[in-house]
Structures are given as C-alpha cells and as structure tokens.
Design a protein around this motif. Sequence first.
Motif, PDB file in Angstrom:
ATOM      1  N   ASP A  73     -13.266  18.959   5.362  1.00 12.67           N
ATOM      2  CA  ASP A  73     -13.294  17.977   4.265  1.00 12.67           C
ATOM      3  C   ASP A  73     -11.887  17.583   3.830  1.00 12.67           C
ATOM      4  OD1 ASP A  73     -12.767  20.393   3.068  1.00 12.67           O
ATOM      5  OD2 ASP A  73     -14.228  20.159   1.454  1.00 12.67           O
ATOM      6  N   LEU A  74     -10.908  18.471   4.025  1.00  7.59           N
ATOM      7  CA  LEU A  74      -9.528  18.106   3.687  1.00  7.59           C
ATOM      8  C   LEU A  74      -9.026  17.029   4.655  1.00  7.59           C
ATOM      9  CD1 LEU A  74      -7.016  18.654   1.917  1.00  7.59           C
ATOM     10  CD2 LEU A  74      -6.269  20.259   3.674  1.00  7.59           C
ATOM     11  N   PHE A  75      -9.330  17.226   5.949  1.00  5.71           N
ATOM     12  CA  PHE A  75      -8.939  16.226   6.956  1.00  5.71           C
ATOM     13  C   PHE A  75      -9.566  14.872   6.605  1.00  5.71           C
ATOM     14  CE2 PHE A  75      -8.564  14.001  10.887  1.00  5.71           C
ATOM     15  CZ  PHE A  75      -7.515  14.583  11.583  1.00  5.71           C
ATOM     16  N   GLN A  76     -10.850  14.921   6.265  1.00 11.23           N
ATOM     17  CA  GLN A  76     -11.554  13.665   5.957  1.00 11.23           C
ATOM     18  C   GLN A  76     -10.973  12.985   4.713  1.00 11.23           C
ATOM     19  OE1 GLN A  76     -15.464  15.435   5.976  1.00 11.23           O
ATOM     20  NE2 GLN A  76     -15.979  14.528   7.953  1.00 11.23           N
ATOM     21  N   LYS A  77     -10.581  13.814   3.730  1.00 10.81           N
ATOM     22  CA  LYS A  77     -10.038  13.253   2.488  1.00 10.81           C
ATOM     23  C   LYS A  77      -8.698  12.547   2.765  1.00 10.81           C
ATOM     24  CE  LYS A  77      -8.080  14.562  -1.903  1.00 10.81           C
ATOM     25  NZ  LYS A  77      -7.454  15.600  -2.670  1.00 10.81           N
ATOM     26  N   VAL A  78      -7.835  13.192   3.553  1.00  8.84           N
ATOM     27  CA  VAL A  78      -6.517  12.618   3.837  1.00  8.84           C
ATOM     28  C   VAL A  78      -6.659  11.310   4.611  1.00  8.84           C
ATOM     29  CG1 VAL A  78      -4.339  13.008   5.052  1.00  8.84           C
ATOM     30  CG2 VAL A  78      -5.383  14.861   3.742  1.00  8.84           C
ATOM     31  N   ALA A 106      -3.655  16.382   9.723  1.00 12.43           N
ATOM     32  CA  ALA A 106      -4.413  15.332   9.036  1.00 12.43           C
ATOM     33  C   ALA A 106      -3.479  14.211   8.591  1.00 12.43           C
ATOM     34  CB  ALA A 106      -5.136  15.924   7.830  1.00 12.43           C
ATOM     35  N   TYR A 107      -2.358  14.601   7.999  1.00 17.15           N
ATOM     36  CA  TYR A 107      -1.405  13.597   7.486  1.00 17.15           C
ATOM     37  C   TYR A 107      -0.865  12.741   8.630  1.00 17.15           C
ATOM     38  CZ  TYR A 107       2.522  11.756   4.738  1.00 17.15           C
ATOM     39  OH  TYR A 107       3.422  10.935   4.093  1.00 17.15           O
ATOM     40  N   ALA A 108      -0.413  13.406   9.706  1.00 15.31           N
ATOM     41  CA  ALA A 108       0.164  12.671  10.835  1.00 15.31           C
ATOM     42  C   ALA A 108      -0.888  11.750  11.462  1.00 15.31           C
ATOM     43  CB  ALA A 108       0.706  13.641  11.881  1.00 15.31           C
ATOM     44  N   ALA A 109      -2.121  12.240  11.579  1.00 13.66           N
ATOM     45  CA  ALA A 109      -3.189  11.405  12.160  1.00 13.66           C
ATOM     46  C   ALA A 109      -3.437  10.179  11.291  1.00 13.66           C
ATOM     47  CB  ALA A 109      -4.467  12.223  12.305  1.00 13.66           C
ATOM     48  N   SER A 110      -3.471  10.398   9.978  1.00 16.30           N
ATOM     49  CA  SER A 110      -3.739   9.265   9.074  1.00 16.30           C
ATOM     50  C   SER A 110      -2.608   8.239   9.157  1.00 16.30           C
ATOM     51  CB  SER A 110      -3.926   9.754   7.634  1.00 16.30           C
ATOM     52  OG  SER A 110      -2.702  10.212   7.072  1.00 16.30           O
ATOM     53  N   LYS A 111      -1.369   8.717   9.243  1.00 15.55           N
ATOM     54  CA  LYS A 111      -0.227   7.797   9.250  1.00 15.55           C
ATOM     55  C   LYS A 111      -0.073   7.112  10.620  1.00 15.55           C
ATOM     56  CE  LYS A 111       1.045   8.395   4.976  1.00 15.55           C
ATOM     57  NZ  LYS A 111       0.928   7.294   4.005  1.00 15.55           N
ATOM     58  N   ALA A 112      -0.425   7.810  11.690  1.00 12.66           N
ATOM     59  CA  ALA A 112      -0.431   7.164  13.010  1.00 12.66           C
ATOM     60  C   ALA A 112      -1.465   6.043  13.016  1.00 12.66           C
ATOM     61  CB  ALA A 112      -0.739   8.188  14.103  1.00 12.66           C
ATOM     62  N   ASN A 151       0.839  -1.199   0.000  1.00 11.86           N
ATOM     63  CA  ASN A 151       0.000   0.000   0.000  1.00 11.86           C
ATOM     64  C   ASN A 151       0.872   1.247   0.000  1.00 11.86           C
ATOM     65  OD1 ASN A 151      -2.809  -0.577   0.002  1.00 11.86           O
ATOM     66  ND2 ASN A 151      -2.688  -1.291   2.141  1.00 11.86           N
ATOM     67  N   CYS A 152       1.041   1.847  -1.184  1.00  7.81           N
ATOM     68  CA  CYS A 152       1.829   3.087  -1.278  1.00  7.81           C
ATOM     69  C   CYS A 152       0.952   4.297  -1.600  1.00  7.81           C
ATOM     70  CB  CYS A 152       2.903   2.973  -2.352  1.00  7.81           C
ATOM     71  SG  CYS A 152       4.296   1.939  -1.875  1.00  7.81           S
ATOM     72  N   ALA A 153      -0.302   4.084  -1.970  1.00  4.57           N
ATOM     73  CA  ALA A 153      -1.151   5.229  -2.340  1.00  4.57           C
ATOM     74  C   ALA A 153      -1.248   6.188  -1.160  1.00  4.57           C
ATOM     75  CB  ALA A 153      -2.543   4.736  -2.733  1.00  4.57           C
ATOM     76  N   GLY A 154      -1.084   7.456  -1.427  1.00  4.88           N
ATOM     77  CA  GLY A 154      -1.200   8.428  -0.344  1.00  4.88           C
ATOM     78  C   GLY A 154      -1.143   9.844  -0.857  1.00  4.88           C
ATOM     79  N   VAL A 155      -1.645  10.756  -0.036  1.00  4.48           N
ATOM     80  CA  VAL A 155      -1.599  12.190  -0.344  1.00  4.48           C
ATOM     81  C   VAL A 155      -1.110  12.921   0.905  1.00  4.48           C
ATOM     82  CG1 VAL A 155      -3.409  12.164  -2.119  1.00  4.48           C
ATOM     83  CG2 VAL A 155      -4.042  12.432   0.290  1.00  4.48           C
ATOM     84  N   ALA A 156      -0.495  14.094   0.676  1.00  5.83           N
ATOM     85  CA  ALA A 156       0.085  14.812   1.825  1.00  5.83           C
ATOM     86  C   ALA A 156      -0.135  16.326   1.737  1.00  5.83           C
ATOM     87  CB  ALA A 156       1.579  14.505   1.907  1.00  5.83           C
ATOM     88  N   PRO A 157      -1.388  16.764   1.621  1.00  9.14           N
ATOM     89  CA  PRO A 157      -1.596  18.211   1.619  1.00  9.14           C
ATOM     90  C   PRO A 157      -1.386  18.778   3.020  1.00  9.14           C
ATOM     91  CG  PRO A 157      -3.709  17.089   1.594  1.00  9.14           C
ATOM     92  CD  PRO A 157      -2.647  16.022   1.567  1.00  9.14           C
ATOM     93  N   ALA A 158      -0.828  19.976   3.098  1.00 10.58           N
ATOM     94  CA  ALA A 158      -0.590  20.597   4.409  1.00 10.58           C
ATOM     95  C   ALA A 158      -1.629  21.691   4.649  1.00 10.58           C
ATOM     96  CB  ALA A 158       0.811  21.192   4.451  1.00 10.58           C
ATOM     97  N   ALA A 159      -2.037  21.854   5.894  1.00 10.80           N
ATOM     98  CA  ALA A 159      -2.954  22.949   6.243  1.00 10.80           C
ATOM     99  C   ALA A 159      -2.827  23.234   7.727  1.00 10.80           C
ATOM    100  CB  ALA A 159      -4.393  22.568   5.916  1.00 10.80           C
ATOM    101  N   LYS A 160      -2.653  24.532   8.055  1.00 13.39           N
ATOM    102  CA  LYS A 160      -2.606  24.900   9.478  1.00 13.39           C
ATOM    103  C   LYS A 160      -4.016  24.868  10.063  1.00 13.39           C
ATOM    104  CE  LYS A 160       1.620  27.500   9.224  1.00 13.39           C
ATOM    105  NZ  LYS A 160       2.348  28.736   9.504  1.00 13.39           N
TER     106      LYS A 160
END
Length: 251
Positions: free
Chosen positions: A102-107, A157-163, A82-91
């Motif tokens: 919706d960005l959090f949910q998408k990630v 969002a990214y860190a939460a998804s990867k954790a 499983n390599c599919a992934g996205v990493a948009p950043a947002a404060k």
Amino acid sequence: MEIANKVFIVTGGASGLGAGTVRMLVENGAKVVIADVQDEPGEALAKELGQRYVHCDVTQEADGKSAVAAAQELGALFGLVNCAGVAPAAKIVGKNGAHPLDLFQKVVSINLIGSFNMMRLAAEAMSANTPEPTGERGVMINTASVAAFDGQIGQAAYAASKAGVAGMTLPIARDLAKTGIRCMTIAPGIFGTPMIFGMPQEVQDSLAASIPFPARLGRPEDYAKLVYSIVTNDMLNGETIRLDGAIRMPP
Ligand code: NAD
C-alpha cells in the motif's frame, strides 16, 4: 511569452519548491491558485501574496476540478506546475517485513497518477483558451527527480513514480502539440525543503557533499528560475531537464 496576468495552478504550492514557484510567479505578475492538502500553510501563503488557496488532493478528480474551477474564476488557466509529491523510503525486505504494497501504491498514486490527473484536467481547460500570437494555449510542468534515473536503496516506489512522470512527458507533449499546450518536466537533485530537512543532519550533509558545483543544496529559487525559463521559452517542449548541480550520489 509574458507571465504577467496569466493564471497558474501550483500543486504542492504550500511548501518547498511549490511555494518558491508561487512566489516567483506572483513577483512576475501572475495570478496563482495554490493547490495543496496542507491547508494552514497554504492559506497563509495565499493570504500573504493576495492569491487563492484551494484544498486539493491531486489524487482526487473532484479536487482537481475544484482547483481548475478556482483558476478559471481568475481568468483563462494558462499554466500548471505539478509540485505535489511525497518521498517515503522503504527497503524491499527488512526487519519489519517486505515493502508494504500500500505504500508503493500511495507513492505512485500521488506522484505519478496525481500529476496525470491534474494535467488532463488542466489540458482540457487550456484547450479552450484563445491562443497567444505564437499559437500557444498553455504550459504544464511536472516535477520528477534524479531518482528517476539513479534511484537509491529504499527509493523503489519513489524512483518508479518519478520515472513514470519523466516517461509521460514526451508522449503528452506530442499529443497536445496541435493544441498549443506544452509539457515539460524538471528532475531536481537535492533541494533544501521540508522533504529533505526531515532527514538526519548527517544524511543532509552527505547529500550536500554529493553536489560538485555549486556545492550546496538546491534552493526553491533555483527551481523557480527554471520554471520561469520554461514558461517564457516556447521551444522547450517534451523534455525532462535535470536540475542537480551534476550530482553524484554517495554509494
Ligand atoms: P515539500 O514536502 O516541501 O512539498 C511537497 C508538497 O506536496 C507539500 O506541501 C505537501 O502537502 C504536498 N502534497 C503531498 N501530497 C499531496 C497530495 N496528495 N495532493 C496535493 N498536495 C500534496 O517537498 P518539496 O521538496 O518541495 O517537493 C516538491 C516536489 O519536488 C515533489 O514532487 C518532490 O518529489 C520533488 N523533488 C524534491 C526534491 C528535494 O530534494 N526536495 C528532489 C527531487 C524531487
């Protein structure tokens, strides 16, 4: 464990770490289904290597089933990477308002739920495999990130998804142990792929400077070598392995 003639699915296989993994698997004689949403590079890589490409949005159950079905046409599905992934950043808050929900949910949907979707479909197929002499029926490898343990500003969002990806690895490995299916996760540091090449040069330079040794960005081949080690060593199970050159992120 021999990779030759085994059937694998690589999600996100059209680019970056996934594409490097596809190349390594094919060099070792595997048959590979490249599952991605970027059809043009995915088709091109599949054509170059004589493999299959399937349009597969990992968040969609029907797409995941199509990828598994395509793999089963080549033989018994043995591996999922499983390599599919996205990493948009947002404060969290800023000039443009609060972090869009919706960005959090998408990630989370792509990185975490998409990985889980592919794993449960792959595990279902693998559990019907004739076991290897070792009792093994398959192996599944996810991709987390060092952000799972050391998330930076803008990476909520990214860190939460990867954790989440790292967190589900051990329970899934324990759950599937009796079936002879292993589950591992790789947590890469900073790798030179389109995900990173999209950042400003000064950001890339500062990221490379944060890797004490080997003092360079990771390469898809570095990632693929660890995939090779995991596939061929059945004592590796339920772990999340950092692959980061002892990175220390700048504050
Ligand atoms: P990349 O952008 O080159 O590749 C990611 C691939 O995932 C792309 O081909 C993209 O089309 C595909 N993808 C995106 N959404 C998808 C979806 N819904 N369904 C199917 N495919 C989808 O990036 P990469 O650097 O190769 O990243 C691979 C994985 O490694 C990602 O999970 C990423 O989060 C992780 N990672 C990368 C780095 C890095 O520094 N490059 C560091 C840590 C973790």
